[in-house]
Design an enzyme around this catalytic site. Structure first.
Site, PDB file in Angstrom:
ATOM      1  N   GLY A 156     -88.435-106.835  82.251  1.00 23.36           N
ATOM      2  CA  GLY A 156     -87.086-106.446  81.844  1.00 23.36           C
ATOM      3  C   GLY A 156     -87.151-105.294  80.854  1.00 23.36           C
TER       4      GLY A 156
ATOM      5  CB  THR B 132    -100.634 -99.991  93.238  1.00 20.24           C
ATOM      6  OG1 THR B 132    -101.364 -98.827  93.573  1.00 20.24           O
ATOM      7  CG2 THR B 132    -100.779-101.031  94.337  1.00 20.24           C
TER       8      THR B 132
ATOM      9  CB  CYS C 277     -90.944-116.474  58.418  1.00 27.81           C
ATOM     10  SG  CYS C 277     -90.862-116.278  56.644  1.00 27.81           S
TER      11      CYS C 277
END
Lengths: 143, 394
Positions: free
Chosen positions: B71, B237, B325
């Site tokens: 994506g 490819t 964090c």
């Protein structure tokens, strides 16, 4: 990601809590940036930290660091406790991930602030101006 | 100990039928799709069959599908490729303030190349302010990119309404549908978009397979120069097994979408209701109604996300957090802060994302283990301490 020792101190943190009639209180960090730690100390007549407790808002590393700092500081003299560096804390925890090293800075700084608070109350030190410091490259910006 | 995986927004498990479809293309049918012989024919046929299945999933034409590696690549191709192709008309790009980093950072790159980027704000639920979007469109606006749904807070945008605004201009309209394609109905004609990004891993396909749908006649400059693969729009490819897996996953998603949505929504609502009623000071993030069926995201006040995540992990529960964090940038989620949540509350974010294998018992287990975790962390939180003192004082 974390060493076994970090995980142990995170899962079973030592010395959690506050001290009602604390001789010194030190707060470091900022929730906007991520972590915040408060250390409470009791000092005996031989200048030893007879009790050290903490409260922490933060990640796993921050909680483990707080726990380790409290363990390292307890029973030490003021002078000895002031020598607890972020590097020593990280070493005692068998290392911290690079991006979490700032947590060990916070722990050592918060303890030192509690000691300073005690020394100022005792008239043994001049109060220092409050400032909010960042690691190089860090900021409170959130976008 | 019970193992509960509720991190499907990060990765879904491959469905057995998908794996089965992919396996021959690792070993038996190993030809290069570009080769002019029997081995090549077998691979090429499989790629084209998958192209058709992926196109069917979103109501597009097979020749409008460009297969990519993810994506992220699809979003990069959309932002950089579409903007470059349109640059003779202008250099102004509009994106929302809650876009995925693959859109936001691709736009940043284009800014360094002389394009101008405007960020459209969102409301407290994460919905794009359409009036502000309309006001921001200029004569030189060439590209508008607004995500279909946000993977972190689950808010689904009214892309159809946004496209009506964009359509009045000459700008190309792209949507990042990585969180929606294969999860909820997505139809490019209904949405009115010109380009749409998708990825296989959110709908039980393999990681490393994505696609950009580009409406026929819309020019896009390739990111990867190479041969004639993907109609010359993406050299290299083709990853035949991954593409076959994406095609199979798309076929199954289309077939089973209704029952999947029912299953996921039921679990989502059970978790949202249970956590909000079971723990004080828990804020549901994202839109209360227009949200992904699998998404239950929260901010738990006075504590930090990674600590909750680790304690849940110790109880066998896997979730995500957008707290600083857990990000390398050490900043709280840009999505939550763009929605107006104060950073100290955004630090306490938790994202539960349900999957096909999730059960009501999994949700009940989370509802059982969460309260003591929150209580324990709040007991050691200086922020909670302050809150209690202020409450007493006030």
């Amino acid at each position: 990601m974390y060493s076994e020792k970090v995980m142990d101190h995170f899962s079973n943190p030592r010395n959690v809590g506050g001290i009602k009639d604390a001789d010194g209180i030190g707060e470091e960090g900022n929730p906007v940036c991520g972590d915040m730690m408060t250390f409470y100390i009791k000092v005996d007549d031989k200048d030893r930290l007879s009790d050290v407790k903490f409260k922490t808002f933060g990640c796993g590393a921050a909680i483990a660091v707080s726990s380790m700092v409290s363990e390292m500081a307890k029973g030490k003299t003021i002078e000895e406790a002031q020598k607890i560096t972020p590097e020593l804390v990280a070493k005692e925890l068998d290392g911290l991930p690079k991006n979490k090293f700032h947590c060990s800075n916070l722990g050592a700084q918060a303890l030192n602030k509690a000691i300073d608070n005690y020394l100022v109350k005792q008239g043994r030190k001049e109060p220092s101006p409050e400032k909010h410091e960042h690691e190089e490259g860090e900021s409170c910006e959130t976008n | 100990m019970r193992q509960v995986y509720l991190d499907n927004a990060a990765a879904t498990p491959l469905l057995p039928e998908v794996l089965e479809a992919m396996l021959p293309y690792f070993s038996k049918i190993y030809g290069n799709p570009q080769s002019i012989h029997g081995w090549g024919d077998g691979a090429r046929d499989a790629v084209e069959e998958s192209r058709g299945k992926v196109a069917d999933l979103i109501g597009g034409q097979p020749e409008e599908i460009i297969f990519t590696s993810s994506g992220t690549e699809a979003n990069n191709l959309a932002i950089k490729g579409l903007a470059q192709a349109q640059q003779t008309k202008g250099k102004h790009i509009l994106i929302s303030s809650i876009e995925h980093f693959s859109v936001a950072n691709a736009a940043k790159t284009m800014e360094k190349r002389g394009f101008e980027i405007t960020h459209i704000p969102v409301d407290k639920h994460g919905l794009v302010d359409i009036d502000k979007l309309a006001a921001a469109i200029r004569n030189d606006t060439i590209l508008v990119s607004i995500m279909h749904a946000n993977g972190e807070v689950g808010t689904i945008q009214d892309i159809k309404r946004i496209s009506q605004v964009v359509k009045k201009t000459g700008a190309v309209f792209h949507t990042d549908a990585v969180a929606t394609a294969g999860t909820i109905p997505v139809n490019v004609a209904d949405l009115g978009v010109d380009a749409l990004s998708m990825a296989a891993n959110p709908f039980y396909g393999p990681k490393g397979a994505g696609a950009l749908w580009v409406r026929k006649g819309t020019r896009v400059i390739p990111l990867l120069d190479g041969g004639v693969q993907e109609g010359g729009r993406r050299g290299g490819t083709e990853d035949v097994p991954a593409i076959v897996g994406m095609g199979k996953a798309a076929e199954l998603a289309r077939r089973d979408m209704k029952s999947r949505i029912e299953h996921l929504s039921f679990l989502r609502d059970r978790l949202i209701k249970g956590l909000i009623s079971g723990i004080d000071h828990v804020i549901l993030t994202g839109h209360p109604q227009n949200r992904l069926p699998c998404n239950a995201s929260f901010c738990v006040e006075f504590i930090e996300g990674e600590s909750m995540l680790m304690m849940l992990s110790a109880k066998g529960v896997a979730v995500s957090s957008g707290s600083a964090c857990t990000s390398r940038a050490l900043k709280a989620s840009h999505v939550l802060t763009a929605m107006g949540l104060p950073p100290e509350i955004a630090q306490g974010s938790l994202l539960f994302s349900m999957g096909l294998e999730s059960t009501p018992e999994d949700i009940d287990y989370v509802l059982e283990v969460m309260p003591p975790i929150v209580e324990r962390l709040r007991q050691m939180s200086p922020l909670y301490d302050k809150f209690l003192k202020e409450k007493k004082g006030g």
